[in-house]
Design a protein around this motif. Structure first.
Motif, short mmCIF file in Angstrom:
data_model
loop_
_atom_site.label_atom_id
_atom_site.label_comp_id
_atom_site.label_asym_id
_atom_site.label_seq_id
_atom_site.Cartn_x
_atom_site.Cartn_y
_atom_site.Cartn_z
N ILE D 37 0.84 -1.20 0.00
CA ILE D 37 0.00 0.00 0.00
C ILE D 37 0.87 1.25 0.00
O ILE D 37 0.53 2.25 -0.61
N GLY D 38 1.99 1.17 0.68
CA GLY D 38 2.90 2.31 0.67
C GLY D 38 3.41 2.62 -0.73
O GLY D 38 3.61 3.78 -1.09
N GLU D 39 3.57 1.59 -1.52
CA GLU D 39 4.09 1.82 -2.87
C GLU D 39 3.02 2.25 -3.86
O GLU D 39 3.24 3.11 -4.70
N ARG D 40 1.86 1.61 -3.77
CA ARG D 40 0.89 1.83 -4.84
C ARG D 40 -0.41 2.47 -4.37
O ARG D 40 -1.32 2.67 -5.18
N GLY D 41 -0.50 2.77 -3.09
CA GLY D 41 -1.73 3.36 -2.59
C GLY D 41 -2.73 2.28 -2.23
O GLY D 41 -2.68 1.18 -2.76
N ALA D 42 -3.64 2.63 -1.34
CA ALA D 42 -4.59 1.64 -0.83
C ALA D 42 -5.46 1.08 -1.96
O ALA D 42 -5.70 -0.12 -2.04
N SER D 43 -5.91 1.95 -2.84
CA SER D 43 -6.82 1.47 -3.88
C SER D 43 -6.06 0.80 -5.02
O SER D 43 -6.66 0.17 -5.88
N GLY D 44 -4.76 0.91 -5.01
CA GLY D 44 -3.97 0.29 -6.07
C GLY D 44 -3.51 -1.12 -5.72
O GLY D 44 -2.85 -1.78 -6.52
N VAL D 45 -3.86 -1.56 -4.55
CA VAL D 45 -3.45 -2.89 -4.10
C VAL D 45 -4.70 -3.73 -3.83
O VAL D 45 -5.66 -3.24 -3.24
N THR D 46 -4.68 -4.97 -4.26
CA THR D 46 -5.83 -5.84 -4.02
C THR D 46 -5.58 -6.72 -2.80
O THR D 46 -4.43 -6.96 -2.40
N VAL D 47 -6.65 -7.19 -2.24
CA VAL D 47 -6.54 -8.07 -1.09
C VAL D 47 -5.83 -9.36 -1.49
O VAL D 47 -5.07 -9.93 -0.70
N ASP D 48 -6.07 -9.78 -2.72
CA ASP D 48 -5.36 -10.96 -3.22
C ASP D 48 -3.85 -10.76 -3.15
O ASP D 48 -3.12 -11.65 -2.72
N GLU D 49 -3.42 -9.61 -3.59
CA GLU D 49 -1.99 -9.34 -3.59
C GLU D 49 -1.42 -9.34 -2.18
O GLU D 49 -0.34 -9.90 -1.92
N ILE D 50 -2.14 -8.71 -1.29
CA ILE D 50 -1.67 -8.66 0.10
C ILE D 50 -1.56 -10.07 0.66
O ILE D 50 -0.55 -10.44 1.28
N ALA D 51 -2.61 -10.86 0.42
CA ALA D 51 -2.61 -12.23 0.94
C ALA D 51 -1.45 -13.02 0.34
O ALA D 51 -0.72 -13.72 1.06
N ALA D 52 -1.28 -12.89 -0.96
CA ALA D 52 -0.21 -13.63 -1.62
C ALA D 52 1.15 -13.20 -1.09
O ALA D 52 2.02 -14.04 -0.82
N ALA D 53 1.33 -11.90 -0.92
CA ALA D 53 2.61 -11.40 -0.42
C ALA D 53 2.88 -11.89 0.99
O ALA D 53 4.03 -12.09 1.39
N ALA D 54 1.82 -12.08 1.75
CA ALA D 54 1.98 -12.56 3.12
C ALA D 54 2.05 -14.08 3.19
O ALA D 54 2.31 -14.65 4.24
N GLY D 55 1.77 -14.70 2.05
CA GLY D 55 1.82 -16.16 2.02
C GLY D 55 0.65 -16.83 2.70
O GLY D 55 0.75 -17.96 3.17
N VAL D 56 -0.48 -16.15 2.74
CA VAL D 56 -1.67 -16.76 3.32
C VAL D 56 -2.81 -16.67 2.31
O VAL D 56 -2.67 -16.05 1.25
N SER D 57 -3.94 -17.27 2.65
CA SER D 57 -5.06 -17.21 1.73
C SER D 57 -5.84 -15.91 1.94
O SER D 57 -5.72 -15.25 2.97
N LYS D 58 -6.65 -15.59 0.96
CA LYS D 58 -7.39 -14.35 1.03
C LYS D 58 -8.35 -14.33 2.22
O LYS D 58 -8.51 -13.31 2.89
N GLY D 59 -8.95 -15.47 2.48
CA GLY D 59 -9.87 -15.54 3.60
C GLY D 59 -9.22 -15.16 4.91
O GLY D 59 -9.86 -14.60 5.80
N THR D 60 -7.95 -15.44 5.02
CA THR D 60 -7.23 -15.14 6.25
C THR D 60 -7.15 -13.64 6.51
O THR D 60 -7.17 -13.20 7.66
N VAL D 61 -7.07 -12.87 5.43
CA VAL D 61 -7.07 -11.42 5.61
C VAL D 61 -8.35 -10.99 6.30
O VAL D 61 -8.35 -10.20 7.24
N TYR D 62 -9.46 -11.55 5.84
CA TYR D 62 -10.75 -11.16 6.40
C TYR D 62 -10.94 -11.76 7.78
O TYR D 62 -11.58 -11.14 8.64
N TYR D 63 -10.40 -12.92 7.98
CA TYR D 63 -10.51 -13.50 9.31
C TYR D 63 -9.79 -12.63 10.33
O TYR D 63 -10.24 -12.44 11.45
N ASN D 64 -8.68 -12.06 9.93
CA ASN D 64 -7.87 -11.29 10.87
C ASN D 64 -8.21 -9.81 10.93
O ASN D 64 -8.04 -9.18 11.98
N PHE D 65 -8.66 -9.24 9.82
CA PHE D 65 -8.85 -7.79 9.82
C PHE D 65 -10.27 -7.34 9.48
O PHE D 65 -10.57 -6.16 9.55
N GLY D 66 -11.12 -8.25 9.10
CA GLY D 66 -12.51 -7.87 8.85
C GLY D 66 -12.75 -7.28 7.49
O GLY D 66 -13.69 -7.65 6.81
#
Lengths: 210, 210, 210, 210
Positions: D37-66
């Motif tokens: 998000i720091g590089e591309r802005g909040a709207s320029g990053v997808t949840v998929d990308e964040i999950a992939a970068a963290a090495g977890v599944s997309k559902g985990t993002v929602y489980y942890n952050f809503g």
DNA sequence: AATGAATGAGCATTCATTCAT
DNA sequence: CATGAATGAATGCTCATTCAT
């Protein structure tokens, strides 16, 4: 094939009921959605499926209907309009009991022509909270009013049982019609329309005092 | 509060119907699921919600019921057993018409106590394919048989209209009962049970010849 | 109303900056886009909204600008040209400190007239990769050069602190101006332009030796 | 690699700031999100990308952050907490001007360590409507308050220019710091931290009367 | 020069299900 | 027995872009 288009006798009426700017696209989506949702319920069908069945892209569904919810609401509304129109045509008889019978006959015929509509109605009508509660409330009122008018006509000419709570009676006739109509298709296709009508008319004859 | 537990009169019977190894957890989940699904439909309720309402973790739902679908199936089967049992108790009257009235009264009461069951029925019964088709079909047969027996009793003692196709008539009564029962809850909570029963009983006066 | 058109004082200059073949449609789209993007950011505004605000169809946006990105790029370039022009006019004073103050005053005024431009700047300038990196880089260079010239003028007439690294100082002034300008609009609309200018001009008193 | 984890010197503080129930998963997501998000802005990053970068599944993002929105809000909040803590440690000097210089030095160092945070701030802070307006308003207030306290300390010991509108001055220093900090990384990595600090301190020296 | 119907890749979010503890 | 973190396929919806008229 489209259930709506399948009814050649109703084509003229159907056309009148449709919005002026009837695209082929809207119509295809309407038909596909009615068919699928009638079989599997609104929540059992995806927008992707509807679009695919209509042969258009998913975006087109949203371009034309705004949301899945709106599509369903329009589907319900359209079905009721069509049913009301057919019922209105049916009640033109001398004797009010005869007129009521014609109406019920027409209703059963309608339900056999548009089974998807009947299924859509029963599967979505009583949910809490229903996404389409307002639409159902409004349309339910219209349908019950038509039954009520028929009963009014009967009460004017014949002595009727004053103990029967009107309102509940309309609902009973309404429910009997829908369930008989659906059950014929699902479980007893061999039954004739006359049999269904006779069974439902039992309520009417029970309303009139001997 | 649990709808099942709410019916103190049925408590004894209810207990019998439940699996022998009924522990508190299963019971809490059962009650919570019945309540939520009755209001919003099976597909409108999540396993998370059921678990939260029961005060247990989501995993516990799966530990106890295997899947959401199985939970619902057990819910339906339980409702079926209970309804049949209550109807059986109701028909024990001298006069067959009185007996029929008792039965309908009992049915309406059951539907008001287990709206979940009625809603599940109408929303799932005619779907293609229905996830719980077998259990519904079984119940449908049993319920129609019960109505049929009541009609048989009437036909034995009173002259009835031979033109009415039995089978369709049972279905009409069945449909009228369910729809009247549901409509009272959704649209007309002010209506009394007696009004509903009277409206449905109208068919008897139409069936029995004067 | 259009932010561009709102500044009557700049009308003459504005006209010059616009493409010769400025038709009404392009202008309406330009104004609508500037307004909307200024409020919600480039990615927060849809082409549909811009078209609707301009009272034209969506296709017209593409007919006139090729793509949303190009539209934004033209918006940015226009803002760049306008800002530089206004700053150039402002620095025409006898005393270099007075001249610098005029420039900062003009900058703050520009930012209040074109908040869209300032917001676009801060939200896109440091992104990796930035869609409009070139145009921002160009403007950044020109703006820092203008500030640099002002500082040169001061250094020629007054003794200044030689310890201060020129370059960093320009950037600090630049950043202070943008952030103060934006903050006034977002958080402190009650603050006067003079207050903003005074705060930013503080650096001069720190740069010039007593 | 994680920017937060990259700063070994800050590890102790970082640990303290994190919620007690710090999962490896939450931390991985936090780091990945801050970086992207720091590089591309909040709207320029997808949840998929964040999950992939963290090495977890997309559902985990929602489980942890809503939601993505909540994730960003927590990111901003965490960054500010960290910055405030470092600033608090920095201001422990005898002379208030020296103390202020330490603080600005610390700020510049923080921004160089967490460039993603700085970019996130400037790219999301002034949007209208900002999804995180409340968070930004609160945190902006805290940061400006810290600068304000430093200026208060100076005003107590030294004569200061009463004409300067406090509030605007804090904002100017705040903006200069962020922009200088970001520009060093993007355009002038060769500049030393001392140069940046000197440039920003010009505002402070200009505030104090000679 | 302008339109608007149609598209389809992309996205945030949901949720039944699994499994290590 | 029970938990709750993690999953990933599925889904409703958005929106920049295209193109026939």
């Amino acid at each position: 094939m489209s259930q709506l288009a399948a009814n050649s006798a109703a084509t003229a009426e159907t056309k009148r009921l449709r919005p002026a700017r009837t695209n082929a696209t809207r119509q295809k989506l309407f038909d596909a959605a009615m068919h699928l949702i009638g079989e599997r319920g609104a929540s059992g069908v995806t927008v992707d499926e509807i679009a695919a069945a209509a042969g258009v892209s998913k975006g087109t569904v949203y371009y034309n209907f705004g949301s899945k919810s709106d599509l369903v609401a329009q589907l319900v509304r359209h079905g009721v309009d069509l049913m009301l129109e057919q019922l209105a045509e049916a009640k033109a008889a001398e004797d009010p009991i005869e007129s009521t019978r014609n109406m019920i006959d027409q209703a059963i015929q309608f339900l056999s022509e548009y089974p998807s509509f009947a299924r859509l109605w029963v599967s979505e009508n009583w949910k809490i909270p229903s996404e389409w509660h307002e639409v159902f409330t409004e349309l339910r009122g219209k349908l019950l009013a038509v039954i009520g008018e028929a009963l009014d006509g009967i009460a004017l000419k014949y002595p009727v049982n004053p103990k029967i709570a009107r309102g509940s009676l309309e609902t009973a006739i309404f429910g009997a019609s829908f369930v008989v109509g659906l059950d014929v298709q699902t479980y007893h296709p061999e039954r004739t329309r006359a049999q269904s009508v006779d069974a439902i008319m039992t309520f009417v004859h029970g309303y009139v005092l001997p």
